[in-house]
Write a protein that holds these residues in place. Sequence first.
Motif, mmCIF file in Angstrom:
data_model
loop_
_atom_site.group_PDB
_atom_site.id
_atom_site.type_symbol
_atom_site.label_atom_id
_atom_site.label_comp_id
_atom_site.label_asym_id
_atom_site.label_seq_id
_atom_site.Cartn_x
_atom_site.Cartn_y
_atom_site.Cartn_z
ATOM 1 N N ALA A 189 0.833 -1.209 0.000
ATOM 2 C CA ALA A 189 0.000 0.000 0.000
ATOM 3 C C ALA A 189 0.870 1.264 0.000
ATOM 4 C CB ALA A 189 -0.919 -0.003 1.212
ATOM 5 N N ALA A 190 1.962 1.232 0.736
ATOM 6 C CA ALA A 190 2.821 2.423 0.830
ATOM 7 C C ALA A 190 3.540 2.686 -0.497
ATOM 8 C CB ALA A 190 3.837 2.256 1.953
ATOM 9 N N ILE A 191 3.914 1.632 -1.183
ATOM 10 C CA ILE A 191 4.575 1.811 -2.483
ATOM 11 C C ILE A 191 3.570 2.326 -3.518
ATOM 12 C CG2 ILE A 191 5.668 0.582 -4.411
ATOM 13 C CD1 ILE A 191 7.025 -1.218 -2.392
ATOM 14 N N GLY A 192 2.347 1.831 -3.400
ATOM 15 C CA GLY A 192 1.305 2.294 -4.315
ATOM 16 C C GLY A 192 1.684 2.042 -5.760
ATOM 17 N N ASP A 193 1.492 3.065 -6.578
ATOM 18 C CA ASP A 193 1.813 2.895 -7.998
ATOM 19 C C ASP A 193 3.129 3.570 -8.365
ATOM 20 O OD1 ASP A 193 1.025 5.418 -7.665
ATOM 21 O OD2 ASP A 193 -0.619 5.409 -9.129
ATOM 22 N N ALA A 194 3.995 3.700 -7.360
ATOM 23 C CA ALA A 194 5.299 4.316 -7.631
ATOM 24 C C ALA A 194 6.045 3.514 -8.701
ATOM 25 C CB ALA A 194 6.121 4.378 -6.349
ATOM 26 N N LYS A 195 6.670 4.228 -9.599
ATOM 27 C CA LYS A 195 7.408 3.577 -10.685
ATOM 28 C C LYS A 195 8.895 3.502 -10.312
ATOM 29 C CE LYS A 195 3.907 3.557 -13.740
ATOM 30 N NZ LYS A 195 2.835 3.896 -12.796
ATOM 31 N N GLY A 196 9.621 2.703 -11.050
ATOM 32 C CA GLY A 196 11.071 2.688 -10.888
ATOM 33 C C GLY A 196 11.579 1.461 -10.164
ATOM 34 N N ILE A 197 12.863 1.501 -9.853
ATOM 35 C CA ILE A 197 13.542 0.350 -9.266
ATOM 36 C C ILE A 197 13.342 0.338 -7.755
ATOM 37 C CG2 ILE A 197 15.811 -0.680 -8.848
ATOM 38 C CD1 ILE A 197 16.628 0.465 -11.598
ATOM 39 N N VAL A 198 12.972 -0.845 -7.249
ATOM 40 C CA VAL A 198 12.790 -1.026 -5.809
ATOM 41 C C VAL A 198 13.978 -1.824 -5.264
ATOM 42 C CG1 VAL A 198 11.345 -2.041 -4.005
ATOM 43 C CG2 VAL A 198 10.276 -0.965 -6.000
ATOM 44 N N GLY A 199 14.538 -1.347 -4.166
ATOM 45 C CA GLY A 199 15.592 -2.092 -3.473
ATOM 46 C C GLY A 199 15.076 -2.539 -2.113
ATOM 47 N N ILE A 200 15.485 -3.733 -1.686
ATOM 48 C CA ILE A 200 15.042 -4.254 -0.377
ATOM 49 C C ILE A 200 16.252 -4.463 0.525
ATOM 50 C CG2 ILE A 200 13.796 -6.050 0.863
ATOM 51 C CD1 ILE A 200 12.324 -6.794 -1.576
ATOM 52 N N ALA A 201 16.128 -3.990 1.759
ATOM 53 C CA ALA A 201 17.151 -4.252 2.781
ATOM 54 C C ALA A 201 16.534 -5.099 3.883
ATOM 55 C CB ALA A 201 17.666 -2.938 3.353
ATOM 56 N N GLY A 202 17.279 -6.077 4.341
ATOM 57 C CA GLY A 202 16.831 -6.911 5.452
ATOM 58 C C GLY A 202 16.188 -8.221 5.049
ATOM 59 N N LEU A 203 16.068 -8.478 3.775
ATOM 60 C CA LEU A 203 15.345 -9.674 3.318
ATOM 61 C C LEU A 203 15.977 -10.989 3.791
ATOM 62 C CD1 LEU A 203 12.802 -10.314 1.609
ATOM 63 C CD2 LEU A 203 14.348 -10.695 -0.311
ATOM 64 N N PRO A 204 17.312 -11.143 3.749
ATOM 65 C CA PRO A 204 17.878 -12.453 4.119
ATOM 66 C C PRO A 204 17.570 -12.849 5.563
ATOM 67 C CG PRO A 204 19.522 -11.077 3.028
ATOM 68 C CD PRO A 204 18.346 -10.199 3.311
ATOM 69 N N PHE A 205 17.310 -11.856 6.412
ATOM 70 C CA PHE A 205 17.100 -12.176 7.824
ATOM 71 C C PHE A 205 15.619 -12.257 8.180
ATOM 72 C CE2 PHE A 205 20.946 -9.557 7.339
ATOM 73 C CZ PHE A 205 21.879 -10.544 7.615
ATOM 74 N N ALA A 206 14.769 -11.840 7.254
ATOM 75 C CA ALA A 206 13.336 -11.854 7.550
ATOM 76 C C ALA A 206 12.812 -13.279 7.528
ATOM 77 C CB ALA A 206 12.593 -11.000 6.528
ATOM 78 N N ALA A 207 11.787 -13.528 8.324
ATOM 79 C CA ALA A 207 11.178 -14.859 8.370
ATOM 80 C C ALA A 207 10.565 -15.188 7.012
ATOM 81 C CB ALA A 207 10.116 -14.899 9.457
ATOM 82 N N TRP A 208 10.578 -16.504 6.714
ATOM 83 C CA TRP A 208 10.099 -16.962 5.411
ATOM 84 C C TRP A 208 8.678 -16.482 5.135
ATOM 85 C CZ3 TRP A 208 6.025 -19.958 3.780
ATOM 86 C CH2 TRP A 208 6.073 -20.418 2.451
ATOM 87 N N GLY A 209 7.831 -16.505 6.169
ATOM 88 C CA GLY A 209 6.434 -16.119 5.993
ATOM 89 C C GLY A 209 6.284 -14.705 5.469
#
Lengths: 368, 414
Positions: free
Chosen positions: A94-114
Amino acid sequence: MTHDERLAAIRAGMIARKVDTLVAIHDGAHFIETPNPVFVLGRFKSLGPAAVVLPKDGEATLIVTPAWDAERAAETASGMRIAGADDVVNGIVAAIGDAKGIVGIAGLPFAAWGIASRLTQALPQAAAADDVVFDAAAAKTADEIANAREATRIAELGYQRLLEVARPGMSEDELAVELRWYTKTLGAEDNFLLLCAGARNPAVAPSNGRIMQAGDTLVAEITPSYRGQLAQICRTATLGPASADLKQKYSLLVRAMNAGIGAASPGAPMAAVCRAVNAVLEAEGYGEYCHPPHIRRRGHGLGFGSIRPGDVSLDNGTALREGMVFMIHPNQHLPEAGYLLCGEPVLLTADGAEPLTQQRSALAEIAI
Amino acid sequence: MHTMQSTLLVGPADWDATRMPKDEFLARTVALWRIAPAAAGVIVYGDRAHHAELAYLTHFTPKLEAALALIPRVGAPRLLVGGGAGMMQAARPLTFITGVQPLRNAGATVAQWIREQSGGGRPVLIGRPYMPHALHQEIAGALGTIADKTADLAALMRRKSPREAAAIGEACASLDAAVTAMRQAQRSGAGVTATVLAGEHAAHKRGAQDVRTLFSLDGGRTLRPFEASVEGAIDPLQVYVAVRQHGYWAEGFAVVTASSNPYVRGANEILLYAIKMIAPGRRCGHIARETNEAIAPLRSHTLTQHVMGNAIGLALEEHPLIAADSTDVFEAGGVYSLRVGLSDARERTCFAVAKEILADKGLSDDSYAAAEKTMGLESLVALVATVGSFSMTCLTAATFRIDPPAANPTPLAE
């Protein structure tokens, strides 16, 4: 460095990496060994999964679960829009909405699988952007340094308490619970408290129900967190008088630690600190014990936000710079003495590593 | 309820065969094969924050790093614990499993283990939702797609054995001790932090494995975890306390106060009403809806309006949830935690309006409409006038540096 300056550096990193929107994710399981990009960006230690959505040139949104915790988030994450949510992934989308462009994620390797599996499905094109966040958080802000000093003060008071209350007949668990509670009364909201005792400890490990005995060597990593910033002291005490041999071995560790502290200076690689510690021990014939499986590192960074500059290890080439806070601990297994703890948190200044402790590690003998 | 997760668990967690004999764990394992009849083995994940399933099958609480239990259909189980070989000595007393080894190269290790199992069936996984993404990738990379049976095991865990019920009873007794200590501390003039910590200490003195607390600084409107010391005293002090003993949780809300509070009495009456309605076979949703109706004309508190309870045991929140839309039913042998929170909409509106007009110098259209609906126009005018009057008094006192009389300190000092 201020928090705002750090955020500006992160936005600059986004531009350099061509990231239009940064998503920082944390699953709420706070751990000394795992970095928390949400805390780095929002200074908020969440009860549940939380995220920050940061556009490169717009207002950031802090997504908080449970939703009822949103007001607390607003107290610390000033300048961010706060969104209470029942589901963090839905909140991110919801926060990203219809924003265009490249998305980067930080913290993914440590986040729970769910969480992580749904997030990667929702943002299939997103690239890893951990470095964007954590490169900018390698040095601590002025507030974090002040908090590290307070956490160290609490750790030292906690150690004094340990020396007062530890006695034969008490279980390790009992002592650990008492110390954790005591450091909370001093203002520590958490404590990574590794504590165990034995005639010859194979390692430092979490406490269990073992009853401590006269003659035990008690080892403790006391690591309070003050306002989300950890600091640690590594200490060794004996229940009763220490043997001359143990005293001699411990003084060797203190020398090694001081060599490590002396080697830490702006521009030096972290590996040089590890080498300096090892050199003292190698000169005394303990070279084989300076490597796995006996020892992997001679210190580490301190979270809960960023754990940069990383481990004090031979393979860490990170160039040290002012404002970095990390542990130097030549915690060591020696065949004659077992595992001994000795270490200080340090702040890297222009003049070198400044221990944050008032009293450096020394072998203590608890009268029984 | 969400509470703050600790970075390391320090409370007593050793396996005690007199409290929970090995036979009880073996019976659980036998039941496990009913939910995975074709599986060659089960891989169970647990970490500091989520380990109810691991504890159910092995008694092991991962105090520091994550652990994997490898339970074969035939033969002895293994427990792989994060940390070096030197850490295993400390881990062994926490479980009845004798094969405790360091957790290394998870993917290769579980692949080798499954090759050693006879029958050739696929393994199943328990705890996948909590597993770190990277670890799951490693295991899935070694084993391919693997079915997750966490929800199926949760269904087996719902009905508590007499030994489990006894452990929960012990946790309840420690919860009582914690709240009693908080009341005593408050009566002796302790501030918020000292009061809450007195309760935590009392539970620990009774052998609690873990104690989690939340408290309110705004009359119960919001709850927060401990972040920094709060020296001042608050009466009434709304607290939430969760206590874990012998592996099992109990939790409760309490209002710590020296005076009688009609809302507390009302909440207690509604809680007793809800408890009386519970019976095996009754739907959780029915209880939640009936309770919400009983609360009217007051409203359910934000913390309890969607979910007013859940099953409780090795996890603080187990399924089923007691929520208005739940179709689950209560079961004989289930242990549940019910929470009733009352909220006075007028009082909450007063706070929201005062906060907004002082911060924004006015009310938004939405806020105005909501406030008028809740309070009526006349009361809203009175509220704005009162906020203005109080602000004038504060500004006067601040400008001319007028301290309140020593014998009549302001109740809003904190």
